[in-house]
Write a protein that holds these residues in place. Sequence first.
Motif, PDB file in Angstrom:
ATOM      1  N   LEU A 302      -7.363  10.926 -10.588  1.00 13.10           N
ATOM      2  CA  LEU A 302      -6.221  10.537 -11.416  1.00 13.10           C
ATOM      3  C   LEU A 302      -5.042  10.105 -10.552  1.00 13.10           C
ATOM      4  O   LEU A 302      -4.328   9.149 -10.891  1.00 13.10           O
ATOM      5  CB  LEU A 302      -5.820  11.696 -12.331  1.00 13.10           C
ATOM      6  CG  LEU A 302      -6.831  12.046 -13.426  1.00 13.10           C
ATOM      7  CD1 LEU A 302      -6.446  13.354 -14.105  1.00 13.10           C
ATOM      8  CD2 LEU A 302      -6.934  10.930 -14.447  1.00 13.10           C
ATOM      9  N   ALA A 303      -4.846  10.773  -9.439  1.00 16.12           N
ATOM     10  CA  ALA A 303      -3.768  10.391  -8.524  1.00 16.12           C
ATOM     11  C   ALA A 303      -4.035   9.026  -7.911  1.00 16.12           C
ATOM     12  O   ALA A 303      -3.110   8.212  -7.745  1.00 16.12           O
ATOM     13  CB  ALA A 303      -3.611  11.444  -7.430  1.00 16.12           C
ATOM     14  N   GLU A 304      -5.291   8.759  -7.601  1.00 17.74           N
ATOM     15  CA  GLU A 304      -5.649   7.464  -7.021  1.00 17.74           C
ATOM     16  C   GLU A 304      -5.465   6.344  -8.045  1.00 17.74           C
ATOM     17  O   GLU A 304      -4.974   5.253  -7.719  1.00 17.74           O
ATOM     18  CB  GLU A 304      -7.100   7.496  -6.530  1.00 17.74           C
ATOM     19  CG  GLU A 304      -7.499   6.266  -5.731  1.00 17.74           C
ATOM     20  CD  GLU A 304      -8.900   6.362  -5.148  1.00 17.74           C
ATOM     21  OE1 GLU A 304      -9.307   5.422  -4.439  1.00 17.74           O
ATOM     22  OE2 GLU A 304      -9.598   7.371  -5.418  1.00 17.74           O
ATOM     23  N   ILE A 305      -5.837   6.606  -9.287  1.00 16.33           N
ATOM     24  CA  ILE A 305      -5.643   5.616 -10.350  1.00 16.33           C
ATOM     25  C   ILE A 305      -4.156   5.358 -10.565  1.00 16.33           C
ATOM     26  O   ILE A 305      -3.725   4.210 -10.727  1.00 16.33           O
ATOM     27  CB  ILE A 305      -6.312   6.102 -11.653  1.00 16.33           C
ATOM     28  CG1 ILE A 305      -7.834   6.169 -11.483  1.00 16.33           C
ATOM     29  CG2 ILE A 305      -5.959   5.178 -12.820  1.00 16.33           C
ATOM     30  CD1 ILE A 305      -8.549   6.885 -12.615  1.00 16.33           C
ATOM     31  N   GLU A 306      -3.368   6.427 -10.552  1.00 15.35           N
ATOM     32  CA  GLU A 306      -1.921   6.303 -10.731  1.00 15.35           C
ATOM     33  C   GLU A 306      -1.309   5.448  -9.623  1.00 15.35           C
ATOM     34  O   GLU A 306      -0.400   4.640  -9.868  1.00 15.35           O
ATOM     35  CB  GLU A 306      -1.290   7.695 -10.720  1.00 15.35           C
ATOM     36  CG  GLU A 306       0.190   7.713 -11.026  1.00 15.35           C
ATOM     37  CD  GLU A 306       0.471   7.890 -12.519  1.00 15.35           C
ATOM     38  OE1 GLU A 306       1.657   7.866 -12.873  1.00 15.35           O
ATOM     39  OE2 GLU A 306      -0.483   8.050 -13.291  1.00 15.35           O
ATOM     40  N   LYS A 307      -1.821   5.595  -8.439  1.00 15.34           N
ATOM     41  CA  LYS A 307      -1.320   4.808  -7.307  1.00 15.34           C
ATOM     42  C   LYS A 307      -1.718   3.350  -7.454  1.00 15.34           C
ATOM     43  O   LYS A 307      -0.932   2.440  -7.135  1.00 15.34           O
ATOM     44  CB  LYS A 307      -1.867   5.380  -6.002  1.00 15.34           C
ATOM     45  CG  LYS A 307      -1.353   4.680  -4.753  1.00 15.34           C
ATOM     46  CD  LYS A 307      -1.905   5.330  -3.489  1.00 15.34           C
ATOM     47  CE  LYS A 307      -1.407   4.602  -2.238  1.00 15.34           C
ATOM     48  NZ  LYS A 307      -1.950   5.237  -0.991  1.00 15.34           N
ATOM     49  N   ALA A 308      -2.925   3.104  -7.954  1.00 15.87           N
ATOM     50  CA  ALA A 308      -3.413   1.735  -8.111  1.00 15.87           C
ATOM     51  C   ALA A 308      -2.718   1.002  -9.250  1.00 15.87           C
ATOM     52  O   ALA A 308      -2.459  -0.208  -9.156  1.00 15.87           O
ATOM     53  CB  ALA A 308      -4.919   1.752  -8.350  1.00 15.87           C
ATOM     54  N   VAL A 309      -2.423   1.744 -10.324  1.00 13.50           N
ATOM     55  CA  VAL A 309      -1.773   1.137 -11.502  1.00 13.50           C
ATOM     56  C   VAL A 309      -0.596   2.023 -11.904  1.00 13.50           C
ATOM     57  O   VAL A 309      -0.685   2.809 -12.849  1.00 13.50           O
ATOM     58  CB  VAL A 309      -2.768   0.979 -12.674  1.00 13.50           C
ATOM     59  CG1 VAL A 309      -2.131   0.157 -13.796  1.00 13.50           C
ATOM     60  CG2 VAL A 309      -4.064   0.335 -12.220  1.00 13.50           C
ATOM     61  N   PRO A 310       0.529   1.909 -11.214  1.00 16.60           N
ATOM     62  CA  PRO A 310       1.685   2.756 -11.546  1.00 16.60           C
ATOM     63  C   PRO A 310       2.255   2.397 -12.915  1.00 16.60           C
ATOM     64  O   PRO A 310       2.100   1.275 -13.389  1.00 16.60           O
ATOM     65  CB  PRO A 310       2.696   2.416 -10.435  1.00 16.60           C
ATOM     66  CG  PRO A 310       1.924   1.698  -9.381  1.00 16.60           C
ATOM     67  CD  PRO A 310       0.791   1.021 -10.079  1.00 16.60           C
ATOM     68  N   PRO A 311       2.914   3.339 -13.560  1.00 17.55           N
ATOM     69  CA  PRO A 311       3.562   3.030 -14.843  1.00 17.55           C
ATOM     70  C   PRO A 311       4.517   1.845 -14.702  1.00 17.55           C
ATOM     71  O   PRO A 311       5.263   1.755 -13.727  1.00 17.55           O
ATOM     72  CB  PRO A 311       4.323   4.323 -15.174  1.00 17.55           C
ATOM     73  CG  PRO A 311       3.581   5.393 -14.440  1.00 17.55           C
ATOM     74  CD  PRO A 311       3.095   4.757 -13.175  1.00 17.55           C
TER      75      PRO A 311
END
Length: 331
Positions: A302-311
């Motif tokens: 989830l942290a990696e996804i958040e980094k790839a697609v930030p809000p």
Amino acid sequence: MPTRTLGSTGPAVSALGLGAMGMSGAYGAADRAESIATVHAALEAGVTLFDTADFYAMGHNELLLAEALRGRDRDSYRLSVKFGMLRGPGPDFGGHDGRPEAVKNFLAYSLTRLGTDHIDIYRPARLDPDVPIEETVGAIKEMIDAGYVRHLGLSEVDAATVRRAHAVHPVADLQIEYSLISRAVEADVLPALRELGIGLTAYGVLGRGLISGHWSADRAAGPGDGRGFSPRFSDGNVEHNLTLVEAMRGIAEAKGCTVAQLAIAWVAAQGEDIVPLVGARTRERLAEALPALSVDLTADDLAEIEKAVPPGSARGDRYPAAFMSGLGVGN
């Protein structure tokens, strides 16, 4: 098929729902036989939540679902129906109607088209700015008391409106766009839902196909495809947005899943009170979506996804400008 309960007062439904809008021309021509076969495949896979609206091709979608569900045990599935958006015979929209007398009128038509004696979750599609939400909800409450509706739902409203509606009658769920590229709900609305014990059904989890892994910058929306008017699919924006998809693709490949499965799994991982709706209109796309429920996303994932697609990283509003003013939250 795992299940989730829509809030503290709503029904238990499949952890993944099927949104039927695309089967009635929203994204261009759809194959009727394939649409019905897709609904049948969803039922066979254990999907129990089907979402429609009376204005999806002006009744066409409800009639299509009625045909696909004919002969099935009525207690084996749940119908979520939106109402209140006005249209003429052309492409133009004519606003919203949440008057109590209109609520009952819309409901009578939907019950007939769907061939059922009740609707499981009934919700205004948008807030009517000229009618207090208490009056609209009060009319739905009367229909609940009369047995024509089982649960009250809302769609695309802000936290304050949710609270006002909930004070009149318990709200089962709020239907609102929620995806990796549409996260405005997280600021105020989602906390309010959790405080009040209200579920969330998330539509647009694949950004209308933009973050499905199947869209390309050189792909043009065909005749009747509403994505041709979507800011996120416009020249300049779409190229940027697809760089986010490519960042997702690397994560998906490492997880052994597709981009679409990763996007759906991310929404499902945001809480047990959230049910993603997928707009599959073919058996192929449905078959790709279903395994998303088995994709286990760790905290590191989830942290990696958040980094790839930030809000806020997507470019373009989620609707054309004319429709943004009717939304309770932005992008």
